[in-house]
Design an enzyme around this catalytic site. Structure first.
Site, PDB file in Angstrom:
ATOM      1  N   HIS A  61      -5.670   0.941  -6.311  1.00  0.00           N
ATOM      2  CA  HIS A  61      -6.131   1.540  -5.056  1.00  0.00           C
ATOM      3  C   HIS A  61      -6.346   3.057  -5.187  1.00  0.00           C
ATOM      4  CE1 HIS A  61      -4.542  -2.355  -3.752  1.00  0.00           C
ATOM      5  NE2 HIS A  61      -5.394  -2.249  -2.743  1.00  0.00           N
ATOM      6  N   TYR A  95       0.838  -1.201   0.000  1.00  0.00           N
ATOM      7  CA  TYR A  95       0.000   0.000   0.000  1.00  0.00           C
ATOM      8  C   TYR A  95       0.870   1.248   0.000  1.00  0.00           C
ATOM      9  CZ  TYR A  95      -4.526  -2.382   0.584  1.00  0.00           C
ATOM     10  OH  TYR A  95      -5.643  -3.151   0.398  1.00  0.00           O
ATOM     11  N   TYR A 155     -13.975  -0.274  -4.208  1.00  0.00           N
ATOM     12  CA  TYR A 155     -12.678  -0.639  -3.651  1.00  0.00           C
ATOM     13  C   TYR A 155     -11.984  -1.654  -4.557  1.00  0.00           C
ATOM     14  CZ  TYR A 155      -9.317  -2.128  -0.050  1.00  0.00           C
ATOM     15  OH  TYR A 155      -8.184  -2.422   0.669  1.00  0.00           O
ATOM     16  N   HIS A 156     -10.746  -1.356  -4.929  1.00  0.00           N
ATOM     17  CA  HIS A 156      -9.933  -2.186  -5.822  1.00  0.00           C
ATOM     18  C   HIS A 156     -10.371  -2.083  -7.281  1.00  0.00           C
ATOM     19  CE1 HIS A 156      -8.411  -5.037  -2.384  1.00  0.00           C
ATOM     20  NE2 HIS A 156      -7.786  -3.871  -2.396  1.00  0.00           N
TER      21      HIS A 156
END
Length: 656
Positions: A599, A292, A510-511
């Site tokens: 992301h 991340y 998300y993603h």
């Protein structure tokens, strides 16, 4: 029972539809190009429409009688609003023979004229595959199987093939609001994506598994696929030779045209994709394992990464510099992570994620967010950090976006996000950040809010300078399609305003990923990666055609054409030089750097409006900026734009 945000007693809804789901109507009929009808091997086509997973359609087993492609056509006896198709492969344990790989799905009113609604490649396993699209009216639904997923033979087998219909039909938005293309079915959930340097292809990947990141224990492989827009073909490949599970990494497109992926589930690994040979190799090992993290290509050709406590231990994920010549990472102790931390309620493993990084002059980096505090980094020698104030009225804006829509003027749009990574309200705040020289305080302008508050969205700058904002949720919750925002927006820097454009059918939260393509359209896909039976998994993508590709009367706009250029071999061009470009009419020019995304972060994309001098006969001298902090070296798309704002198909250029 309640108002979701406790804002009052009013209930409101844009649309409430009855969704019938998969239909198993007894009056539907089916035909196929081939079916096995022997008394010992019942493979009749109707078996795939009977609701019984233990029976199946199988094409003929006689040698030479069953060759791809195969088709399976359903006649629903009346027109329905068809919004999808589900395909269940053979359920015989240990036998995947006949699984359908590459395929095409079409709908027809009359059985003669067909409209393609989806195509792509399915994963080679026994799980249910579902393809979704915006509902179209049709009586006939046809699945054409183009390949066997594992190259095991010429047969196609299906336990169930069912249409998904809904009881209401909504006409599509007018083309003046843009248009969504057919669904691109993928053999994985595309959590990361990159426009392959020097091509029009899109490389996507998930993790060690096609639909989940957990439980892999950093097992050293990554499921990838390549989508070719020119052919519509999706090709799958699993990368094992680098020992790298590339879920949740930093991604950069390098000066030399490589895709460099660092960190992730194998948190100290670096993998390098070579477009010319379509191969991967190992890069230098990170000093600090991380995932991340964010990563950016610098004006000097190096890379910078920072943050990433999701994997590799928590805290202290200070900046590192990658030397592409030595293929090594080294720490920059003068670039600590502490100044960029948010105040996330889940602690450090969320606080240093997904920094918004922008390369500028002399190897410097501007960090625009998602923390409310902004900073400048230098990367030479030990590195240094200079605070750059706060972002207007914004608090922390995790999983929001920041996009450099005019690199010459140093203009960045920040949009949306949430105070916390998960379980948090989102914002519609929008700001213009105008950069000065490295180390100086930027100018912050708070502009009118977007129409929708969102997080987990993606934003893509377009050749005309507008920014396309797509997907996301109104309330930030990972692996959930609740509160999905299906209406994208366009930001117009000329007016600092937002316009809602054509809605999409598939949530992108998300993603999810989004990238500008070389024809001026936008690839939008993914969301999920949460394992078997997770409803937020989206194994697909779509292409959005922006409004500039259509006239006000909904007809397709005429695009300008780049007829020839003076580019050198391999399309190389030097900083500060000029290119002679011949077009078919009067135009202006902009160039867009090839992008990468994961992301909600895309540190590669940026737009550079170009100065040009026009001679006779639509011959233009286009000037490339001298400053590598503006025109970061690497692959770019050169667009010609006519007076109506319509872009050409890009010519790709390699700035050295």
């Amino acid at each position: 029972l309640t108002e979701a945000g406790n804002r009052g007693p009013i209930t409101a809804a844009s649309e409430i539809s009855l969704v019938d789901g998969s239909s198993q109507a007894t009056d539907f009929t089916v035909t196929a190009d081939s079916e096995e009808t022997s008394s010992t091997d019942d493979g009749r086509a109707i078996n795939a429409l009977d609701g019984d997973p233990d029976s199946f359609w199988k094409t003929k087993s006689v040698k030479g009688a069953s060759e791809y492609p195969h088709f399976f056509k359903i006649d629903m006896q009346a027109s329905y609003a068809v919004r999808g198709l589900s395909y269940l492969p053979r359920q015989t344990p240990g036998n995947q023979q006949g699984n359908i790989g590459q395929h095409l799905i079409e709908v027809s009113i009359d059985g003669t004229s067909w409209t393609a609604v989806a195509r792509g490649t399915w994963e080679d396993d026994s799980r249910m595959k579902t393809s979704n699209w915006r509902a179209v009216m049709g009586r006939f639904l046809r699945l054409t199987a183009l390949t066997e997923a594992g190259n095991r033979g010429p047969w196609a087998i299906a336990a169930e093939i069912q249409p998904i219909i809904q009881s209401t039909f909504m006409a599509p938005a007018p083309e003046s609001q843009g248009q969504w293309g057919e669904t691109i079915n993928l053999p994985l959930v595309p959590v990361a994506a990159a426009l392959v340097p020097g091509t029009s292809k899109v490389l996507v990947w998930s993790a060690w598994n096609a639909d989940k990141f957990a439980d892999g224990n950093g097992n050293g492989k990554t499921v990838t696929a390549t989508y070719d827009p020119s052919s519509g073909i999706v090709t799958q490949s699993t990368v094992t030779n680098t020992g790298h599970d590339m879920f949740c990494p930093g991604i950069s497109l390098s000066k030399s045209g490589l895709i460099i992926v660092a960190g992730g589930n194998n948190a100290d690994k670096t993998s390098i994709y070579h477009p010319d040979s379509h191969t991967w190799s190992s890069g230098g090992q990170l000093v600090l394992p991380r995932g991340y993290n964010s990563q950016v290509t610098l004006s000097n050709g190096g890379l910078f990464t920072i943050g990433g406590s999701f994997t590799g231990g928590q805290g202290g994920k200070n900046g590192e510099y990658y030397d592409p010549v030595a293929n090594t990472w080294s720490l920059r102790p003068g670039c600590p992570v502490a100044p960029i931390l948010t105040e996330d309620h889940q602690g450090i493993w969320r606080q240093d994620n997904h920094a918004w990084l922008f390369a500028r002059e002399n190897g410097s980096v501007f960090q625009a967010g998602p923390s409310k505090n902004m900073n400048w980094f230098t990367t030479a020698d030990q590195g240094s950090t200079t605070p750059a104030g706060t972002r207007g009225i914004d608090g922390d804006a995790m999983n929001g976006n920041a996009v450099m829509y005019n690199a010459v003027a140093g203009k960045i749009l920040s949009i949306g996000g949430a105070n916390h990574y998960d379980d948090s309200y989102t914002t519609s705040n929008a700001h213009i950040i105008t950069l000065g020289p490295p180390g100086s305080m930027p100018n912050i302008t708070t502009i009118g809010s977007a129409h929708y508050a969102r997080a987990f969205h993606n934003s893509v700058v377009l050749p005309d300078g507008k920014v396309f904002i797509v997907g996301g949720v109104n309330y930030a919750r990972v692996f959930s399609d609740d509160t999905s925002i299906l209406y994208p927006e366009l930001f117009d820097p000329a007016t600092n305003s937002f316009t809602v454009v054509a809605p999409m059918a598939i949530p992108r939260n998300y993603h999810s990923v989004a990238l500008l393509l070389t024809d001026g359209t936008v690839f939008v896909g993914g969301g999920g990666l949460c394992g078997v039976n997770c409803t937020a998994n989206h194994y697909d993508a779509q292409i959005f055609r922006p409004p500039y590709l259509f006239n006000y009367d909904q007809s397709v706009a005429t695009r300008p054409k780049i007829l020839s250029t003076s580019l050198e071999k391999n399309n190389n061009v030097k900083l500060g030089s000029g290119i002679t470009v011949t077009t078919d009419g009067p135009v202006g020019f902009s160039m867009m750097r090839f992008g990468s995304a994961t992301h909600s972060v895309n540190t590669d994309q940026r737009r550079v409006p170009l100065a040009s001098v026009t001679g006779g006969g639509n011959i233009n001298k286009v000037l490339i900026p001298q400053e590598p902090g503006v025109a970061v070296p690497g692959w770019w798309m050169l667009f010609a734009i006519n007076p109506q704002g319509v872009p050409s198909v890009a010519t790709t250029i390699n700035i050295q």
